[in-house]
Design an enzyme around this catalytic site. Sequence first.
Site: not given
Length: 244
Positions: A113, A206
């Site tokens: 990104h 996570n």
Amino acid sequence: MFSKPIKNIVILTGAGISEESGIRTFRGKSGLWEEEKVEEIATFEAFEKNPKKVFDFYNLRKKNLLDNNISPNQAHLALARFEKNFPGEVNLITQNVDNLHERAGSLKIIHMHGELLKIRCRKSDKVFEFTKPLDENILCPCCGQIGNLRPHIVWFGEMPLELPKIFDLLKKCHLFLAIGTSGTVYPAASFVQEARRYGAYAININSEESENEIYFHRVIKGKASFETEKLVGEILGQGFRNDF
Ligand code: APR
């Protein structure tokens, strides 16, 4: 049952891995997209409409990264150690635009990104290091004109960087590990399925639930720093459980 020997490892990281270093995530209670509308910042249309607003947003992120004593945490350091000491190949794909993986010592990194500390010429697509704040009046180092520079950030609706290389790595990988990503942004969210299509074993770390969690063989709920260090130790110590 995962029976292949693990030689190639691909790791996908997201904003959650840098959260404990003091960098804000995008989603969740204190996420950046709770304060700003994505479509007013992270699209090319937003940039064309209001470049100042977009420059200001990324200049602030850059200032935070450079000024606030932000440094790699145990998760970044564990991944760098992993790359150095694992007898096979470890490749890192990050959705993050910070430079904490580099600063931790990782070498094989794909910034799919983009990168906060770089800028890009809209005409030539050339990329330059640039740590100062960026605005519309800065001369482009390659064409000498103003108005051609933009943050080296992949916005919504734009193609992530190095996708052919990424898909090649996913094809060859035996273990796919995702850390600190919400699993909501594509194509990154689909990498787990792609890796599994070629037989990889998949693990997710996570602190909360990831949206694509069901595609992982093993789901580890916890902070990236602690859990990454523990898992890396487990694999390097050859105590990796691959039988579930
Ligand atoms: N340890 C582990 N996980 C964490 C931690 C932590 N300390 N803190 C937060 N998380 C998790 C959150 O539960 C969340 O699922 O990290 C995830 C961060 O999600 P996002 O903010 O959506 O970040 P990411 O998945 O990287 O976003 C993908 O979206 O806006 C775009 O381009 C931007 O690259 C970004 C992309």
